[in-house]
Design an enzyme around this catalytic site. Structure first.
Site, PDB file in Angstrom:
ATOM      1  N   THR A   1       0.829  -1.207   0.000  1.00 50.63           N
ATOM      2  CA  THR A   1       0.000   0.000   0.000  1.00 50.63           C
ATOM      3  C   THR A   1       0.860   1.252   0.000  1.00 50.63           C
ATOM      4  O   THR A   1       0.614   2.191  -0.771  1.00 50.63           O
ATOM      5  CB  THR A   1      -0.949   0.002   1.217  1.00 50.63           C
ATOM      6  OG1 THR A   1      -1.912  -1.048   1.045  1.00 50.63           O
ATOM      7  CG2 THR A   1      -1.674   1.326   1.351  1.00 50.63           C
TER       8      THR A   1
ATOM      9  N   GLN B   1       0.844  -9.201  -6.502  1.00 50.52           N
ATOM     10  CA  GLN B   1       0.378 -10.577  -6.663  1.00 50.52           C
ATOM     11  C   GLN B   1       1.230 -11.384  -7.645  1.00 50.52           C
ATOM     12  O   GLN B   1       1.144 -12.616  -7.671  1.00 50.52           O
ATOM     13  CB  GLN B   1      -1.083 -10.578  -7.131  1.00 50.52           C
ATOM     14  CG  GLN B   1      -2.068 -10.036  -6.129  1.00 50.52           C
ATOM     15  CD  GLN B   1      -2.232 -10.932  -4.907  1.00 50.52           C
ATOM     16  OE1 GLN B   1      -1.969 -12.118  -4.953  1.00 50.52           O
ATOM     17  NE2 GLN B   1      -2.674 -10.348  -3.801  1.00 50.52           N
TER      18      GLN B   1
ATOM     19  N   CYS C   1     -18.645  -6.025   3.323  1.00 52.40           N
ATOM     20  CA  CYS C   1     -19.741  -5.652   4.218  1.00 52.40           C
ATOM     21  C   CYS C   1     -19.438  -4.298   4.843  1.00 52.40           C
ATOM     22  O   CYS C   1     -18.421  -4.131   5.515  1.00 52.40           O
ATOM     23  CB  CYS C   1     -19.919  -6.714   5.302  1.00 52.40           C
ATOM     24  SG  CYS C   1     -21.411  -6.480   6.300  1.00 52.40           S
TER      25      CYS C   1
END
Length: 395
Positions: free
Chosen positions: A72, A178, A328
């Site tokens: 990040t 990744q 969520c």
């Protein structure tokens, strides 16, 4: 029986990295900026790790590796480090399937006046190089395209995209978090100016990453301070975890030739077995894909009773760890923005799951996980008896 199949989220720290971290913590714990022997011992550890990480991506000079707190921060340093060179807002291009470390950072730039182009992708999650070529402007300062998409596994045509950007004269960054350690990366051949890495995706410790900065590329630092990391990342280096990162990077490079084909075989085995489950459809590009990555979409998700999150919870009860794309927020399930960007309906975008494989994954793990997933779906939905009306996966 416990089976971990979420290696794209994080990987267990390998014993060799832990061993070198313990040595550094007890014997080489000095401040690497200090001139005395204790400091110089620590400085040697950092520089050795820099060489090891540079080797993973075949960087010509170790000094092109800037250690950060993770992927990040590496992404933020690339984006904001370029943006801060300008006193007047310019133009930046990203894809519509970037990691939030890119998309959120660029959103902040947009709020401060920067013009942003978000390239659309096809249903496989791939950027069309012609779209990139058409989007470039005279004031395009930076293009950032993710190398391997973490949710759906698609690998972008980075070499082709980089050549387009380079011929235009803009800077090109790619988030390779990744990809590193799973596919070969050669920054001496790849036309990228900036490339982000993360330790804990390659069996190194959490809390450390790196940004590759091509020699000659200028950046403004995010942090003011003592000028560590070639003046680009102030703050006393976290020597133990940097050392662990270095060892993990070196071993990942050594094991690449054998581990990548092994993961591809396991990945394809999983896809073949999952294809037998009604209503599960593969997402992402099946051919241009991360070797360890399996992602599917639950075509008959309804969000309230059955979603990707539901499957994550159910498999967790069975001792199996996977992940889902939907998130969520404040008690309400939100569809995956990546699947939405790829053209999936909101309902289908609630049903994405990701199974990612690693060094400890075996054929037996795949077989057991697929069997459990099939049993869970048989219990939760009537699709196996042909009673479910499928929703369309595409808008």
């Amino acid at each position: 029986m416990q089976i971990y199949l979420d290696y794209s989220a994080t990987t267990p720290t390998r014993k060799e990295a832990i061993a070198v971290m313990q040595t550094v913590l007890t014997q080489q714990w000095g401040n690497p900026s200090s001139l005395h022997e204790w400091g110089q011992r620590a400085a040697m550890v950092v520089e050795q790790a820099r060489v090891q990480v540079a080797g993973l991506i075949n960087a010509a000079t170790p000094e092109s590796i800037v250690f950060t707190s993770g992927g990040t921060e590496a992404n933020n340093l690339a984006i904001m480090g370029v943006a801060r060179l300008y006193t007047v807002p310019q133009h930046i291009i990203i894809s519509s399937v970037e990691h939030s470390a890119i998309s959120e950072t660029v959103r902040l730039l947009e709020m401060s006046g920067w013009e942003v182009t978000r390239l659309s992708v096809n249903v496989k999650g791939r950027v069309n190089p012609l779209d990139l070529k058409a989007a470039l402007r005279h004031n395009t300062a930076l293009v950032s395209i993710i190398y391997g998409q973490s949710e759906v596994g698609t690998v972008q045509p980075i070499e082709e995209l980089g050549k387009i950007v380079r011929s235009h004269g803009a800077l090109f960054h790619t988030d390779a978090v990744q990809v590193a350690g799973r596919l070969p990366i050669d920054v001496q051949q790849l036309p990228v100016d900036l490339l982000s890495l993360s330790s804990h995706k390659i069996y190194g410790p959490q809390g450390v990453g790196a940004l590759y900065v091509r020699p000659g590329v200028e950046l403004m630092p995010l942090l003011g301070g003592g000028g560590q990391e070639m003046g680009l990342r102030s703050g006393t280096q976290a020597v133990p975890i940097i050392a662990g990162f270095g060892v993990a990077a070196e071993l990942a490079a050594e094991e690449l030739a054998t581990e990548t084909p092994r993961l591809i075989e396991l990945r394809d085995r999983a896809f073949a077995q999952l294809a037998e489950i009604p209503g599960l459809i593969p997402t992402g590009d099946v051919c241009d894909r991360l070797p360890h990555h399996v992602s599917m979409c639950l075509e008959y998700a309804d969000g309230e009773k059955l979603s990707g999150k539901t499957l994550v919870r159910q498999l967790n009860l069975a001792g199996i760890g996977i992940s889902a794309g939907a998130a969520c927020h404040s008690g309400k399930l939100s569809p995956s923005p990546i699947l939405l960007a790829m053209g999936y309906s909101e309902k289908a975008a609630l049903g994405g799951i990701r199974i990612t494989l690693g060094r400890e994954t075996t054929e037996a793990d795949i077989d057991w996980a697929v069997m459990v997933l099939k049993q869970v779906l048989q219990r939760l939905t009537p699709v196996f008896s042909g009673q479910t009306k499928y929703i369309s996966k595409i808008k």
